[in-house]
Scaffold this motif. Structure first.
Motif, PDB file in Angstrom:
ATOM      1  N   ILE A   1       0.830  -1.205   0.000  1.00  0.00           N
ATOM      2  CA  ILE A   1       0.000   0.000   0.000  1.00  0.00           C
ATOM      3  C   ILE A   1       0.867   1.258   0.000  1.00  0.00           C
ATOM      4  CG2 ILE A   1      -1.792   1.277   1.243  1.00  0.00           C
ATOM      5  CD1 ILE A   1      -2.714  -1.404   0.057  1.00  0.00           C
ATOM      6  N   LYS A   2       0.440   2.244  -0.805  1.00  0.00           N
ATOM      7  CA  LYS A   2       1.130   3.533  -0.825  1.00  0.00           C
ATOM      8  C   LYS A   2       0.828   4.268   0.479  1.00  0.00           C
ATOM      9  CE  LYS A   2       0.846   4.266  -5.851  1.00  0.00           C
ATOM     10  NZ  LYS A   2       0.303   5.171  -6.900  1.00  0.00           N
ATOM     11  N   GLU A   3       1.865   4.620   1.190  1.00  0.00           N
ATOM     12  CA  GLU A   3       1.689   5.258   2.489  1.00  0.00           C
ATOM     13  C   GLU A   3       0.970   6.599   2.375  1.00  0.00           C
ATOM     14  OE1 GLU A   3       4.406   6.508   6.366  1.00  0.00           O
ATOM     15  OE2 GLU A   3       5.321   5.696   4.565  1.00  0.00           O
ATOM     16  N   ASP A   4       1.156   7.312   1.269  1.00  0.00           N
ATOM     17  CA  ASP A   4       0.556   8.644   1.124  1.00  0.00           C
ATOM     18  C   ASP A   4      -0.719   8.635   0.296  1.00  0.00           C
ATOM     19  OD1 ASP A   4       1.767   8.013  -1.265  1.00  0.00           O
ATOM     20  OD2 ASP A   4       2.596  10.020  -1.603  1.00  0.00           O
ATOM     21  N   GLU A   5      -1.270   7.445   0.023  1.00  0.00           N
ATOM     22  CA  GLU A   5      -2.527   7.369  -0.735  1.00  0.00           C
ATOM     23  C   GLU A   5      -3.496   6.405  -0.074  1.00  0.00           C
ATOM     24  OE1 GLU A   5      -2.654   7.354  -4.996  1.00  0.00           O
ATOM     25  OE2 GLU A   5      -0.599   8.087  -5.134  1.00  0.00           O
ATOM     26  N   MET A   6      -3.638   6.552   1.237  1.00  0.00           N
ATOM     27  CA  MET A   6      -4.638   5.804   1.986  1.00  0.00           C
ATOM     28  C   MET A   6      -5.797   6.750   2.301  1.00  0.00           C
ATOM     29  SD  MET A   6      -2.416   3.474   4.644  1.00  0.00           S
ATOM     30  CE  MET A   6      -2.019   4.873   5.699  1.00  0.00           C
ATOM     31  N   TYR A   7      -7.012   6.303   1.989  1.00  0.00           N
ATOM     32  CA  TYR A   7      -8.196   7.131   2.195  1.00  0.00           C
ATOM     33  C   TYR A   7      -9.229   6.388   3.040  1.00  0.00           C
ATOM     34  CZ  TYR A   7      -6.127   9.739  -1.671  1.00  0.00           C
ATOM     35  OH  TYR A   7      -5.266  10.453  -2.466  1.00  0.00           O
ATOM     36  N   LEU A   8     -10.080   7.160   3.696  1.00  0.00           N
ATOM     37  CA  LEU A   8     -11.178   6.626   4.494  1.00  0.00           C
ATOM     38  C   LEU A   8     -12.487   7.214   4.007  1.00  0.00           C
ATOM     39  CD1 LEU A   8      -9.570   7.177   8.002  1.00  0.00           C
ATOM     40  CD2 LEU A   8     -10.018   4.934   7.009  1.00  0.00           C
ATOM     41  N   SER A   9     -13.547   6.422   4.084  1.00  0.00           N
ATOM     42  CA  SER A   9     -14.868   6.954   3.759  1.00  0.00           C
ATOM     43  C   SER A   9     -15.907   6.197   4.559  1.00  0.00           C
ATOM     44  CB  SER A   9     -15.167   6.827   2.260  1.00  0.00           C
ATOM     45  OG  SER A   9     -16.404   7.465   1.951  1.00  0.00           O
TER      46      SER A   9
END
Length: 398
Positions: free
Chosen positions: A118-126
């Protein structure tokens, strides 16, 4: 526990790249994948068609208030395909205590970070409704996520679970008939006061997951926030997104939805000011704000919100009192108040009709929530009262 785990992410990601990833079918929702280290937890997964096993991937963790993972994932698929996001939604996280949801989230994070690069700077929450509050709480506590897409509800009541000095980007999505509509408007003002990177996208809709179009618009905005942080050669894509944003303005104006046109002007100017010259667009916006038609709609909208605040607070206070003393509930009073709302709805303009819908649904939602909570308690009087409120607001038709 949540904060401690996420702070270990940087160390963990160094070991993940050496592990072989499991092979999952792409372009299909896989709805019952067991969570490692648990006996009864699972999640739904969507792998975009552009996914490559040997490359780092972006990801969206989705929280559905009734643990309907497939329903939670579906609106995100077009955005996932466009931006190559992995989608993950728990089958266990639902409207309940934050501690319970944090534990479920921790287990899910541990599984995903040990199975995917996983890209550390492209984790999102919704999340939607209560799930939106969970997503915001996790982002605020950890400060490890790039952005939150909050659908149909704002922030938790716990101060530590709200954004303050964190660095994630926040997109609010809410329908104009959602009972949390006013809350989301207030949240926008709160975030503006904090100078927090945010936007609010409103649309015609009720209290439900936004359509894929709105979800995609949110991720377009998040993509542009990412481009602001690092030089990019994505000039053509920026131009296309700008033209799409401008087209929305024209569509709102054509439908005489001038408040929404102004909202879109504001978002477009703020979003693209780092990329293109916007002098003409800003002049157009100021011209719109000066028109009699816009001022009339703005005044009407403001008056309706004030009226809603007064009515909603009165009904909320009365309902709280009634649940404290179920035997003293005066349903004649409630019938008169609801009848007044019916008259307002019949004679009012669109803003008034939307207001009445929001107020009635808020009463229904509060009663429904009470009923669900009381399922785990022996309080037949309050349970019966909740059922009576539900029937009163939305009587079943034979």
């Amino acid at each position: 526990m949540l904060i401690k785990y996420l702070l270990l992410y940087t160390c963990l990601v160094l070991t993940i790249s050496t592990q072989a990833q499991e092979v999952y079918e792409k372009g299909k929702i896989l709805d019952s994948i067991p969570v490692s280290g648990t006996t009864d937890e699972s999640f739904a997964l969507y792998i975009p068609n552009g996914f490559k096993e040997n490359e780092l991937s972006s990801i969206v963790f989705i929280f559905e208030p009734a643990a309907r993972s497939v329903i939670g994932i579906r609106p995100f698929i077009p955005a996932a395909e466009k931006y190559n996001h992995i989608l993950v939604c728990s089958n266990n996280s639902r409207n309940s205590s934050y501690d319970r949801n944090f534990g479920i989230a921790n287990n899910l994070f541990a599984h995903i970070f040990s199975h995917f690069n996983i890209k550390e700077d492209e984790m999102y929450l919704s999340g939607f409704s209560g799930g939106s509050r969970v997503a915001c709480a996790i982002a605020s506590l950890s400060n490890q996520f790039a952005g939150v897409v909050a659908c149909g509800a704002g922030f938790p009541s716990v101060p530590d679970y709200k954004p303050s000095i964190q660095k994630y980007a926040y997109v609010g999505l809410v329908g104009d008939r959602d009972m949390n509509y006013k809350e989301m408007l207030k949240n926008k003002d709160f975030l503006q006061f904090l100078k927090f990177n945010n936007t609010l996208i409103t649309y015609k809709g009720e209290h439900s997951w936004p359509a894929p179009e709105q979800i995609s618009q949110a991720f377009d905005w998040l993509y542009l926030q990412k481009l602001k942080k690092a030089p990019s050669k994505e000039a053509d894509e920026i131009k296309n997104l700008y033209l799409k944003a401008y087209k929305r303005i024209e569509e709102f104006k054509a439908r005489n939805e001038l408040l929404r046109a102004s909202e879109q002007y504001e978002r477009t100017i703020k979003t693209f000011q780092d990329f293109v010259s916007l002098d003409t667009l800003m002049q157009q916006h100021q011209k719109l704000l000066a028109t009699k038609a816009y001022k009339k709609q703005a005044t009407s909208f403001s008056n309706v919100l004030k009226q809603e605040e007064k009515i909603a607070n009165k009904l909320k206070s009365r309902m709280t009192s009634d649940f404290e003393n179920p035997k003293e509930t005066n349903f004649g009073w409630w019938e008169k108040e609801l009848a007044k709302l019916d008259v307002l709805e019949e004679k009012g303009d669109t803003n008034t009709k939307d207001m009445v819908y929001r107020i009635k649904f808020d009463v229904f939602a509060r009663a429904y929530s009470r009923k669900n909570t009381l399922l785990y308690e022996e309080n037949p009087e309050q349970t019966a009262l909740a059922e009576q409120f539900i029937k009163l607001v939305y009587p079943k038709t034979e």
